[in-house]
Design an enzyme around this catalytic site. Structure first.
Site, PDB file in Angstrom:
ATOM      1  N   HIS A 262       0.865  -1.182   0.000  1.00 51.31           N
ATOM      2  CA  HIS A 262       0.000   0.000   0.000  1.00 51.31           C
ATOM      3  C   HIS A 262       0.899   1.229   0.000  1.00 51.31           C
ATOM      4  O   HIS A 262       1.540   1.527   0.995  1.00 51.31           O
ATOM      5  CB  HIS A 262      -0.905  -0.007   1.232  1.00 51.31           C
ATOM      6  CG  HIS A 262      -1.791   1.201   1.290  1.00 51.31           C
ATOM      7  ND1 HIS A 262      -2.896   1.333   0.497  1.00 51.31           N
ATOM      8  CD2 HIS A 262      -1.713   2.333   2.020  1.00 51.31           C
ATOM      9  CE1 HIS A 262      -3.473   2.490   0.746  1.00 51.31           C
ATOM     10  NE2 HIS A 262      -2.772   3.123   1.664  1.00 51.31           N
ATOM     11  N   ASP A 264       0.964   5.151  -0.315  1.00 46.11           N
ATOM     12  CA  ASP A 264       0.192   6.389  -0.343  1.00 46.11           C
ATOM     13  C   ASP A 264       0.828   7.333  -1.358  1.00 46.11           C
ATOM     14  O   ASP A 264       2.033   7.592  -1.304  1.00 46.11           O
ATOM     15  CB  ASP A 264       0.143   6.988   1.059  1.00 46.11           C
ATOM     16  CG  ASP A 264      -0.694   6.122   1.987  1.00 46.11           C
ATOM     17  OD1 ASP A 264      -1.890   5.966   1.719  1.00 46.11           O
ATOM     18  OD2 ASP A 264      -0.140   5.566   2.961  1.00 46.11           O
ATOM     19  N   ASP A 374      -7.746   1.576   1.971  1.00 44.99           N
ATOM     20  CA  ASP A 374      -7.428   2.520   3.053  1.00 44.99           C
ATOM     21  C   ASP A 374      -8.275   3.787   3.030  1.00 44.99           C
ATOM     22  O   ASP A 374      -7.987   4.734   3.752  1.00 44.99           O
ATOM     23  CB  ASP A 374      -5.937   2.889   2.941  1.00 44.99           C
ATOM     24  CG  ASP A 374      -5.411   3.572   4.192  1.00 44.99           C
ATOM     25  OD1 ASP A 374      -5.948   3.294   5.280  1.00 44.99           O
ATOM     26  OD2 ASP A 374      -4.476   4.386   4.074  1.00 44.99           O
ATOM     27  N   HIS A 578      -6.223   9.751  -0.959  1.00 45.82           N
ATOM     28  CA  HIS A 578      -6.836   9.717   0.377  1.00 45.82           C
ATOM     29  C   HIS A 578      -5.993  10.273   1.524  1.00 45.82           C
ATOM     30  O   HIS A 578      -6.396  10.133   2.691  1.00 45.82           O
ATOM     31  CB  HIS A 578      -7.357   8.309   0.700  1.00 45.82           C
ATOM     32  CG  HIS A 578      -6.288   7.259   0.858  1.00 45.82           C
ATOM     33  ND1 HIS A 578      -6.031   6.319  -0.112  1.00 45.82           N
ATOM     34  CD2 HIS A 578      -5.449   6.992   1.871  1.00 45.82           C
ATOM     35  CE1 HIS A 578      -5.076   5.520   0.310  1.00 45.82           C
ATOM     36  NE2 HIS A 578      -4.694   5.900   1.514  1.00 45.82           N
TER      37      HIS A 578
HETATM   38 ZN   LIG Z   1      -3.264   4.955   2.651  1.00 44.32          ZN
END
Ligand SMILES: [Zn+2]
Length: 995
Positions: A262, A264, A374, A578
């Protein structure tokens, strides 16, 4: 038999830690290390390789915050190592207690080809197996000294989050930089012992399997000679083959492991660093795929793929090869893993358009699943958008973070506002960083709410955010867990294969209706106000730019800026990631976002101006363009007219102080405190403000959440409030009233004016508070059990009361352009041009009337991760619309976000490209088709939650009308032509081929 569990378990822990793991590398020699520190921002690979490095020794400090250091390591393999397996161990000074979030490296060969990433729990580089001995070794490491922002203790304010404030002190100390013999047998023993030891702890103490494992582990430890671990590892492993070969029970839970990282797209690092994080992790994963034939890795966010393609062609070549083999898999179909609460209708749709199109164009892959592990809650408009994009499944684990209520399902159908249902899975492992630990897998099986009718769940497996993805240890564990008694059965597979199995085994899953509200991170609707305003403004400008450019193309033959709009859309979509739009990134990210949004606004305004000038022609008439979806002041939606509208507002002094503003629709009384004590709907003859109360009331709360400062507002914030009722100035200002107040270190100036049936309130705050929450309150004399908040392609209802814990938990929620409350026959809307957070509460008064209070969230001032969050000047526009129906709320919400534009020209009028004969049907996009055909695309939806039958009238010759999906592909549905029936909130896209 005596119970000696604790003794053997403790023995296993110590022997593993202190004897067996250290024996994985029994011999080593140091590498020679030299370093060149790039003077500023990252440099191209060729420049880093060509630089002249200076010697540096292990233990030396390196790495100013956000710096890039190019290490060169050289050495010679000892001749005595001939026939052995050798690895380089390159420890940049990692803290292994954190899997990511710190310094990182990407290893290159001298020719510039990438080898793999270096991460806290992934420090090895295979040199050879077997080696001949005597070979020279030379590797280069592009190392990023990213500071740890979220440390221990967490959530401490730091200035490390922006290169401009981070200083230059080195953050890391170079650690072990060695060539070492790798003992495969000991490494395998470590994995055996971890898998069995972790599984054992999850098994019931009164079951035989637990004791079988304990005794087998004890025999293995007995077989290890602690003075010769390498010589006895094979014998120890032999003691474990029996318990490792016992198969899973038939009812065992089935876990689809998906290799994952994951990442970001920006968060505790700037966007530019994510470009490199993705390249490092992708390099790691292509290398692991070559070593491990069963392993499958999935990567989401088309933007991240596009970054690799643009910036790291060598990595891209490896990735595309692995994609062709079906093992490096695009996950989901969005441009980024965006927020889904705040993006507007069209932006939410374009996340899918651009995400899916990238994977289709590059690989011919059209995914049916949406991958959002997420994201901070899911708006109820999303199911219809997912379906309209040609997808049908959703994955997230985030709702497991809710702090109040436990969600009742892990696999279910999610029904949105229009009735669309999406097959949805919440991985019961409750993480997107599964590491294949026995505890995680047992938790997934125990936690799975659909046991008995379903058996499959998904586990995203690997370290994200600079952790480098899946490790070889996780793959080795999964191999042992494929079919092992006492454990869930683990198989590597792509998300699509999981969903196919999950759907097949569960034909009638339970249904959840309405939004998937995350009972956490509610302040992400407010933090970093300028980022949110930038998003809203960009969305509105993009609508106008497409509309007017398409109109100019069709009417005046002007060129349509396809590539420019494509690029700007992708920029705006990226910033809906996000942690960007929610305001939870470091100062650097938001500083850059503000600049980017300014550039986007300038570019879009130029597109709009150019198109409108082409349409208006040369002359000196005043031509008014209306970009909103409803007729305004006689100007049709999407058209222009020369207009001289007489609008009037009467202003006079009010008895007792203050002023009265009045026109033919509204009479508003503003008292000598600058508060609205009356907002009277002259048409209905009804008062909006409850007796003795006042609207336009600024309220200040302390706001220091227990954790996650930028993300969270905790419910106790409401316990303390200061009403800002003291005014420094209340005066007439043209047709309006100006109010000035000061509080703390801040000041606020408001200008209240009438605009038709709206009371417009322009609020300018010079904000210099810390850990405070500023709300703007509107108590309304309305009794309503529920209120409507605009969402994508419609609105969603929430309770005004707190009967259940689910309702109580929604104490801060998201709206787009409006909130609406009503009694049958009369309602009030509160519309805004750039805020999202709000709350609605109710109270019954002594006079037995009910006050429903709508409060807008204006500003917060958290100190983590940006210690200066929201300091400075902010401008917000809100409007109170007494007597508003839901249709009025929709219309006024558009009007306040899409002001009329006045152009000097010759045209008496510009006819709209398309006219709709029902105001309930709202056009959200008019544009030329992305394929460059010149076809006109029109997207519209039913906006009030009822049924509609509308006829579209094109303002140009149309040869054919084709219903399409969001990607402008024909749906194949029977055509309704230009006369269309719509279900509540139904979304329709039509392609109008020009004759
Ligand atoms: Zn995230």
């Amino acid at each position: 038999m005596h119970d000696d569990r604790n003794l053997v378990e403790a023995r296993l822990r110590r022997v593993l830690d202190e004897r067996i793991r250290p024996a994985v590398y029994p011999e080593s020699v140091p590498l020679e290390v030299a370093v060149w520190h790039a003077p500023g921002e990252p440099v191209p690979v060729a420049e880093g390789l060509a630089a002249t490095p200076e010697p540096i020794a292990p233990g030396a400090a390196w790495g100013a915050p956000w710096g890039t250091s190019w290490f060169t390591v050289t050495g010679t393999l000892p001749a005595a190592w001939a026939g052995r397996t050798v690895e380089a161990i390159l420890d940049l000074g990692f803290n292994e207690n954190m899997p990511g979030f710190q310094c990182e490296g990407l290893v290159y060969r001298p020719d510039g080809s990438p080898v793999k990433g270096l991460n806290p729990r992934n420090q090895w580089v295979r040199i050879g197996s077997p080696v001949e001995g005597g070979e020279r070794v030379r590797l280069h490491v592009e190392a990023a000294s990213n500071p740890v922002i979220l440390g221990n203790p967490p959530f401490q304010p730091t200035h490390l989050g922006d290169k401009e404030t981070a200083g230059g002190d080195p953050l890391y100390r170079l650690a072990r930089m060695d060539l070492a013999v790798f003992d495969e047998s000991v490494w395998q023993l470590v994995v055996d012992l971890e898998v069995l030891g972790e599984l054992m702890l999850e098994l019931p103490a009164d079951g035989a399997r637990r004791w079988e494992l304990l005794r087998a582990l004890e025999r293995a430890l007995d077989a290890v000679d602690l003075q010769d671990v390498n010589g006895t590892a094979a014998a120890a492993r032999a003691e474990l083959t029996g318990v490792l070969s016992s198969p899973a029970v038939p009812s065992a839970h089935r876990i689809s492991a998906v290799g994952h990282a994951h990442i970001d797209s920006a968060w505790l690092w700037p966007l530019r660093e994510t470009v490199r994080k993705v390249a490092r992790t992708a390099s790691n994963m292509t290398a692991l795929l070559e070593d491990e034939p069963d392993f499958v890795f999935a990567m989401s966010q088309a933007q991240q793929w596009a970054w690799i393609k643009e910036h790291r062609p060598e990595v891209w070549a490896k990735v595309t090869k692995a994609v062709a083999a079906g093992r490096f898999v695009p996950a989901g179909g969005m441009w980024v893993e965006s927020d889904t609460n705040m993006p507007g209708s069209e932006a939410m749709a374009r996340q899918f358009v651009h995400g899916k199109r990238f994977f289709i164009d590059e690989f011919g892959i059209d995914n049916e699943e949406v991958w959002l592990p997420d994201t901070f809650g899911f708006a109820a408009g999303l199911p219809q958008i997912i379906k309209a994009a040609g997808s049908k499944r959703l994955l997230t684990q985030k709702i497991s973070w809710s702090r109040t209520n436990t969600f009742p399902h892990h696999t279910f159908l999610w029904e949105g506002i229009d009735g669309t249902r999406i097959f949805t899975h919440f991985p019961p492992v409750d993480t997107y960083n599964c590491s294949m630990s026995g505890h995680q897998l047992a938790h997934a099986a125990r936690n799975f709410k659909d046991k008995g009718v379903a058996r499959h769940s998904l586990a995203p497996t690997g370290w994200g955010d600079g952790g480098g993805g899946t490790t070889r240890e996780m793959v080795a564990k999964a191999a042992r867990l494929r079919d092992l008694e006492g454990s869930p059965a683990v198989t590597w597979e792509p998300p699509a294969d999981f969903f196919a199995k999950a759907e097949a085994e569960y034909p009638n899953p339970p249904v959840w209706v309405g939004e998937l509200y995350l009972e956490l991170h509610r302040a992400t609707l407010t933090s970093q106000a300028k980022t949110k305003q930038g998003n809203r403004r960009s969305e509105s400008l993009l609508r106008e730019a497409e509309l007017w450019a398409a109109t100019a193309a069709v009417r005046a033959g002007a060129p349509y800026p396809y590539e420019q709009l494509d690029r700007i859309w992708k920029t705006v979509l990226l910033h809906q990631f996000h942690d960007i739009l929610p305001g939870s990134s470091i100062a650097w990210v938001h500083r850059e976002a503000r600049r980017t949004y300014e550039a986007v606004a300038a570019e879009l305004t130029e597109i709009i101006d150019t198109a409108q000038r082409a349409l208006a022609g040369d002359g000196d008439r005043k031509v008014v363009f209306n970009g909103a979806p409803h007729t305004r002041h006689g100007v049709p939606a999407g058209g222009a007219r020369t207009v001289s509208g007489a609008r009037w507002t009467e202003t006079r002094e009010r008895d007792g102080g203050g002023f009265i503003l009045q026109n033919d629709l509204l009479r508003v009384e503003i008292d000598n405190r600058g508060l609205v004590v009356s907002a009277y709907d002259l048409t209905a003859g009804r008062e909006s403000v409850p007796p003795g109360q006042a609207a336009n009331l600024l309220q200040l709360h302390p706001d220091f959440p227990n954790m996650w400062d930028a993300w969270d507002v905790d419910e106790f914030y409401r316990n303390t409030v200061t009403d800002l009722v003291d005014a420094d100035e209340v005066s007439l200002d043209g047709d309006g009233v100006r109010v000035r107040r000061s509080f703390g270190s801040s000041t606020v100036t408001q200008v209240l004016t009438l605009a038709g049936g709206r009371l417009d309130i322009l609020t300018e705050v010079d904000w210099h508070e810390t850990e405070k929450f500023l709300k703007l309150a509107f108590p309304l004399d309305v009794r309503a059990d529920r209120y409507a908040s605009e969402s994508q392609y419609g609105h969603t209802y929430r309770a005004t009361h707190t009967n259940t814990s689910w309702e109580a938990a929604k104490f801060e929620a998201c709206n787009h352009r409006f909130v609406h409350v009503e009694e049958p026959g009369w309602g009030v809307a509160l519309v805004n041009d750039s805020t999202y957070g709000h709350d609605v509460t109710r109270a019954v008064r002594p006079d037995s009337g009910t006050t429903t209070t709508v409060r807008v969230s204006l500003l917060r001032a958290p100190r983590f991760p940006d210690p200066e969050t929201d300091q400075g000047v902010h401008r917000f526009r809100h409007a109170l619309v007494p007597g508003a129906t839901i249709g009025d709320a929709v219309r006024e919400g558009h009007f306040i976000n899409l002001p009329e534009r006045l152009v000097t020209g010759a045209a008496a009028e510009v006819e709209p490209l398309v006219t709709v004969d029902d105001d309930a049907v709202v056009v959200t996009a008019v544009k030329l088709a992305d394929d460059g055909s010149g076809d006109v695309i029109v997207r519209f939806h039913e906006s009030r939650g009822g049924r509609a039958r509308a006829t579209l009238t094109p303002g140009f010759p149309v040869a054919e009308v084709v219903a399409t999906d969001l990607l402008e592909r024909p749906t194949g549905a029977p055509g309704q032509g230009l006369s269309v029936s719509l279900r509540p909130f139904e979304l329709v896209t039509l392609r109008l081929k020009r004759a």
